[in-house]
Design an enzyme around this catalytic site. Structure first.
Site, mmCIF file in Angstrom:
data_model
loop_
_atom_site.group_PDB
_atom_site.id
_atom_site.type_symbol
_atom_site.label_atom_id
_atom_site.label_comp_id
_atom_site.label_asym_id
_atom_site.label_seq_id
_atom_site.Cartn_x
_atom_site.Cartn_y
_atom_site.Cartn_z
ATOM 1 N N GLU A 235 0.813 -1.228 0.000
ATOM 2 C CA GLU A 235 0.000 0.000 0.000
ATOM 3 C C GLU A 235 0.841 1.271 0.000
ATOM 4 O OE1 GLU A 235 -3.450 0.304 2.452
ATOM 5 O OE2 GLU A 235 -4.218 -1.651 1.866
ATOM 6 N N HIS B 122 -1.974 -1.569 10.468
ATOM 7 C CA HIS B 122 -1.468 -2.944 10.455
ATOM 8 C C HIS B 122 -0.255 -3.055 11.369
ATOM 9 C CE1 HIS B 122 -3.504 -4.860 6.818
ATOM 10 N NE2 HIS B 122 -3.962 -3.620 6.811
#
Length: 660
Positions: free
Chosen positions: A367, A644
């Site tokens: 990402e 995360h």
């Protein structure tokens, strides 16, 4: 294979692409700002709740018409730019390979020595993280903001954590049989003039002995004896120190020993200045460091536990021995629940760490979608990693079935040279995922050579699968393609034959955000995929069941800015407890439980959704070598910067040879 160091084959296309993007960018930036102003994060909501004058609401009322007017005015230029930009993508290369030319700029790369496959073996450390560097308006839907500042801070934290000297602490105690209750301990440089006495209240410790001035793995027989049950020292651990702590039942230092250690600390003198970049302090609200925040190496104190100061040997300072001149603090974790030996059937250490592992060799990120953020991140990572592959993916209609607005978001950083690289785009993306060129990046790196001039190589693959819940079939198809591409890449880049091997393969690692966990009932098909028969998951006990120590890697976005978890040290504390995990991790979906995470007290399966994986295989490696996991870590150093948890794995390649 030729590695692409620029996105286009000639300078004319590069200039034309820059011109077209220059026409598009104002419209893109204005749209991003306009949408972002209407998507506040929980941090911003809390700030605005304390604003009695509604100043922010007034700003939105004033700026929205201005943004709209400028956006409409920029649309014609953006359309012209798009008509130029789109066809150029057919000539665009699938990645950019960046190599640091000035090695003095890197703190980590200069410490490497070529592995000659001599000695008992060598360890390699791999890291993986989803860093959520989307355009700011989209990142806000994950409750993170200020993408450009986050990119710089993420890179700074990673390279600060990885460039720490590695210290191994072995605790001998009648009540603790672990090889290492605090192995690979966190280290930070103290502030200048910090000569505070050492806290003597270390549990089950009575004496401490420091081995060797060079802090290396080749300290002779005395050093090898200190390894105890952990095996022979591994070649290539350039930055490691060994500290041995002997214990007694009463769990306290004697007065004599305390005075000795304190005297050594006081005699150490003032600390040297910290490494370049460590003094940076981010100005963005969600990156502020608090006292004792171990996520930043410029904090005024180390982690939350007792501190042991070790003065490493004197001598001439250069870049490769800079840590031998600093006074270090070793943060020793007293709770063995974050370490392996609570589960005596495990063969390797595991922990929840506030730092990225020292001597991190390879890093795979997902990402990294925003191009400007990718440049800032690359610049920071180049302080430690010499080789970086970024801007991976395809745009427009080139190479995939649907139009792609953003790249794959994959980024790879390495301390070892990249020999070959390949990228493949998943053609079956659905929904919002179809707008990104999600795929897989395959790399071959050279980690050494034998005395017979045979190259020692390793394979690393990084991927990001379909994210939308319920798209089980799509993810399984992508896993099938991933296996085929892995096999194809190995065959196309191999220059060896069984009879005359020119290369020896040391490891094959696969990592990334797979967007399914090993405990959810909805993910059964992915859990039983044949990929897991070829690649081993250190955290997995079997399909549908994780090992007791494994925790989830997906954080509840609503709690990112809570004081309990907004710093690496605080998040580490919370994740060490079951109740803390229930409050701040996303758990496997179940029909019997509501989707609310906060305050949930019901019995839940597993320790959270673990969707970030680190896998390895023993297939296709050099037959005379053995690969084993030495350590697995869940990392909290990026607290407040992403939703995360990064993961890291250290592999040991054992050659079976004795030290020369």
């Amino acid at each position: 294979m030729v590695l692409y160091t620029s996105p286009f084959p000639n300078s004319f296309l590069s200039v034309l692409h820059s011109f077209s993007w220059g026409l598009i960018f104002p419209c893109y930036w204005l749209a991003d700002r306009l949408v972002g102003s209407f998507v506040p994060t929980t941090y911003e909501k809390r700030q605005r709740a304390d604003d009695p004058c509604y100043f922010h609401a007034l700003c939105i009322i004033i700026t929205t018409p201005i943004y709209l007017a400028l956006l409409v005015a920029s649309l014609p230029f953006a359309l012209i730019g798009f008509l130029l930009w789109s066809p150029l993508q057919s000539a665009r290369r699938p990645y950019i390979y960046s190599r640091l030319k000035d090695k003095n700029h890197a703190n980590g790369a200069t410490l490497l020595t070529e592995w000659k496959a001599a000695g008992a073996g060598k360890s390699f450390c791999f890291g993986s993280a989803n860093v959520c560097l989307l355009p700011d308006s989209l990142a806000r839907f994950n409750n993170v903001f200020n993408t450009q500042a986050r990119a710089k801070e993420i890179g700074r934290r990673i390279r600060n954590g990885a460039s720490r000297p590695q210290i191994k602490i072995y605790i001998d105690s009648p009540t603790n049989t672990s090889i290492s209750a605090a192995s690979f301990s966190s280290l930070v440089s103290p502030q200048a003039g910090d000569n505070r006495a050492v806290n003597a209240g270390i549990k089950r410790t009575t004496s401490m002995e420091y081995k060797g001035d060079n802090c290396g793995s080749n300290n002779g027989e005395e050093s090898r004896e200190d390894k105890g049950g952990s095996g022979e020292p591994h070649e290539g651990e350039e930055n490691s120190c060994i500290v041995r702590i002997n214990g007694e039942e009463n769990g306290h230092m004697s007065d004599t020993e305390t005075d000795t250690v304190n005297g050594q600390a006081r005699a150490s003198g003032p600390a040297e200045p910290s490494l370049e970049g460590d003094a940076e302090i981010s100005k963005t609200p969600n990156h502020k460091q608090k006292e004792g925040d171990s996520g930043s190496l410029d904090s005024c104190s180390a982690s939350r536990e007792s501190l042991v100061k070790v003065r490493v040997g004197d001598g001439t300072v250069d870049q490769s021995t800079v840590n031998n001149k600093l006074l270090y603090k070793a943060s020793i974790m007293k709770k063995t629940s974050v370490r392996k030996k609570k589960h005596t059937d495990e063969t390797f250490d595991h922990e929840i760490s506030a730092f990225f592992p020292a001597n991190l060799d390879f890093l795979c990120l997902q990402e990294v979608f925003d191009k400007r953020a990718a440049e800032k991140l690359k610049e920071q990572l180049h302080h430690y990693f010499e080789y970086i592959v970024y801007d991976v993916g395809v745009y427009s209609c080139h190479g995939c079935c649907s139009f792609k607005f953003v790249n794959s978001g994959l980024l790879f950083a390495s301390r070892y040279p990249v020999m070959d690289a390949a990228y493949h785009c998943y053609p079956n993306g659905r929904g919002m995922d179809s707008l990104a060129s999600k795929g897989a990046l395959f790399l071959k790196v050279q980690v050494g050579s034998t005395p017979q001039d045979q190259r020692i190589v390793g394979y690393i693959s990084c991927t990001h699968l379909q994210a939308i819940a319920g798209d089980t079939t799509v993810r399984c198809e992508q896993l099938d393609m991933l296996q085929d591409w892995l096999s194809e890449f190995r065959k196309s880049t191999s220059s060896s034959s069984t009879a005359n091997p020119e290369e020896l393969v040391a490891f094959d690692v696969l990592c990334g955000d797979l967007n399914f966990d090993n405990c959810s009932s909805e993910d059964k098909l992915e859990q039983q995929h044949s990929l897991f028969t070829h690649y081993k998951d250190p955290c997995r006990a079997g399909p549908g069941e994780d090992k007791p120590w494994a925790i989830g890697t997906l954080l509840d976005p609503e709690g990112l800015y809570d004081e309990e978890v907004c710093t690496p040290d605080n998040l580490q504390k919370v994740l060490e407890s079951e109740e803390g995990r229930k409050g701040y991790l996303v758990y496997p979906t179940s029909k019997n439980h509501s989707s609310s995470q906060k305050g949930r007290k019901a019995s839940l399966k597993g320790n959270g959704r673990r969707i970030d994986y680190m896998l390895y295989t023993e297939e296709g490696l050099y037959l005379e070598w053995k690969v084993e996991v030495e350590e697995f870590s869940f990392i909290t150093q990026l607290a407040g910067l992403t939703d995360h948890l990064p993961v890291a794995m250290r592999l040991v390649v054992s050659t079976g040879e004795d030290d020369p």
